[in-house]
Scaffold this motif. Sequence first.
Motif, short mmCIF file in Angstrom:
data_model
loop_
_atom_site.label_atom_id
_atom_site.label_comp_id
_atom_site.label_asym_id
_atom_site.label_seq_id
_atom_site.Cartn_x
_atom_site.Cartn_y
_atom_site.Cartn_z
N SER A 37 0.15 -1.38 -0.05
CA SER A 37 -0.17 -0.12 -0.03
C SER A 37 0.80 1.61 0.04
O SER A 37 1.56 0.88 0.44
N GLY A 38 0.21 2.53 -0.24
CA GLY A 38 1.05 3.34 -0.30
C GLY A 38 1.48 4.12 -1.71
O GLY A 38 1.38 2.95 -2.67
N GLU A 43 4.59 4.12 -6.62
CA GLU A 43 5.88 4.77 -7.65
C GLU A 43 7.45 4.56 -8.07
O GLU A 43 7.38 4.66 -8.98
N ARG A 44 7.95 3.70 -6.76
CA ARG A 44 8.19 3.36 -7.07
C ARG A 44 8.61 1.81 -7.86
O ARG A 44 9.06 1.38 -8.93
N ALA A 45 6.97 0.65 -7.76
CA ALA A 45 6.95 -0.33 -8.57
C ALA A 45 7.04 0.30 -10.10
O ALA A 45 7.39 -0.72 -10.54
N GLY A 46 6.36 1.38 -10.13
CA GLY A 46 6.57 1.55 -11.60
C GLY A 46 7.85 2.24 -12.75
O GLY A 46 7.43 1.99 -13.04
N ASN A 100 -2.67 6.25 -11.77
CA ASN A 100 -2.76 5.64 -10.59
C ASN A 100 -2.51 3.93 -11.61
O ASN A 100 -2.85 2.51 -11.43
N ARG A 101 -1.89 3.69 -12.79
CA ARG A 101 -1.19 3.22 -13.29
C ARG A 101 0.00 3.09 -14.29
O ARG A 101 0.39 4.42 -14.62
N ARG A 102 0.94 2.20 -14.12
CA ARG A 102 1.82 3.19 -15.07
C ARG A 102 2.37 1.38 -15.78
O ARG A 102 2.92 0.38 -14.68
N GLY A 103 2.88 1.15 -16.12
CA GLY A 103 3.60 -0.27 -16.66
C GLY A 103 4.20 -0.35 -18.34
O GLY A 103 4.07 1.00 -18.84
N PHE A 104 3.97 -1.00 -18.93
CA PHE A 104 4.65 -1.31 -20.32
C PHE A 104 3.67 -2.70 -20.84
O PHE A 104 4.11 -3.21 -20.50
N ALA A 105 3.63 -2.70 -22.35
CA ALA A 105 3.55 -4.07 -22.53
C ALA A 105 3.87 -4.01 -24.16
O ALA A 105 4.88 -2.85 -24.55
N GLU A 118 1.95 -8.98 -23.95
CA GLU A 118 1.85 -9.09 -22.64
C GLU A 118 1.97 -7.92 -21.77
O GLU A 118 3.01 -6.72 -22.19
N LEU A 119 1.54 -7.47 -20.60
CA LEU A 119 0.96 -6.79 -19.93
C LEU A 119 1.70 -6.04 -18.70
O LEU A 119 1.63 -7.53 -18.03
N PHE A 120 2.57 -5.56 -18.64
CA PHE A 120 3.44 -5.23 -17.36
C PHE A 120 2.63 -4.34 -16.34
O PHE A 120 3.08 -3.69 -17.12
N ALA A 121 2.38 -4.15 -15.14
CA ALA A 121 1.64 -2.79 -14.09
C ALA A 121 1.63 -3.04 -12.92
O ALA A 121 1.15 -3.92 -12.43
N VAL A 122 1.68 -1.83 -12.66
CA VAL A 122 0.95 -2.03 -10.98
C VAL A 122 0.24 -0.41 -11.12
O VAL A 122 0.14 0.58 -12.05
N GLU A 123 -1.04 -0.96 -10.10
CA GLU A 123 -2.45 0.33 -10.24
C GLU A 123 -2.62 0.56 -8.63
O GLU A 123 -2.52 -0.21 -7.46
N TYR A 124 -2.42 2.14 -8.56
CA TYR A 124 -2.89 2.55 -7.27
C TYR A 124 -4.76 3.42 -7.16
O TYR A 124 -4.68 3.26 -8.08
N ASP A 125 -4.65 1.91 -6.09
CA ASP A 125 -6.41 2.64 -5.62
C ASP A 125 -6.27 3.83 -5.11
O ASP A 125 -5.85 3.24 -3.69
N PRO A 126 -6.62 4.75 -5.44
CA PRO A 126 -6.34 6.14 -3.76
C PRO A 126 -8.19 5.74 -3.06
O PRO A 126 -7.46 6.29 -1.58
N ALA A 127 -9.24 5.14 -2.95
CA ALA A 127 -10.31 4.64 -2.24
C ALA A 127 -9.46 4.31 -1.14
O ALA A 127 -9.58 4.06 0.41
#
Length: 171
Positions: A37-38, A43-46, A100-105, A118-127
């Motif tokens: 979370s956070g 940001e780091r994972a993206g 709220n989404r970072r990555g690439f395909a 193939e898509l490699f991504a990270v998603e953030y849920d602000p809720a």
Amino acid sequence: MSQQPAAVPFTYTDVGATAGEFPPGYDHFQLRRRIGSGRDLFERAGEQIRAYRIQHGTGIFQYASTPTAEPGTDLTVRLGVGPFGITAPCRVVYVLDEPNRRGFAYGTLPGHPESGEELFAVEYDPADDTVNGLIAAFSRPGVWYVRLGGPIVRLLQRWFAHRYIATLRPR
């Protein structure tokens, strides 16, 4: 999402389809797992995804024409041990750089044993401040031995997807 044409053609016609509805005629796969979370983790994972940490972390990274994923970047992954390996050329199709989404395909190029994207991504849920890793793909056999491997190849893809996401979890 940005996109750029390239010289060597992809081995499939549905280029960019991981950004929307997956095309028929392929095996479809999606794995979404919580990695923490956070906003900082997001940001780091993206950044790590764009720098090929997923491929490095699973030991399959061989080469990329740019230090971070950009549309048109050629990269090669290698599966196997020692002389018993398969080299798989790919090209980055698009990069996700959304709030709220970072990555690439990436998509497959001639010489890759499969055909697809193939898509490699990270998603953030602000809720709820949750960060999820996402691997999504559509593919079909590109060579006889992948067709022969059938269900075993699909199990390997899913096993790798779990390993990809594990590389993003904080240590």
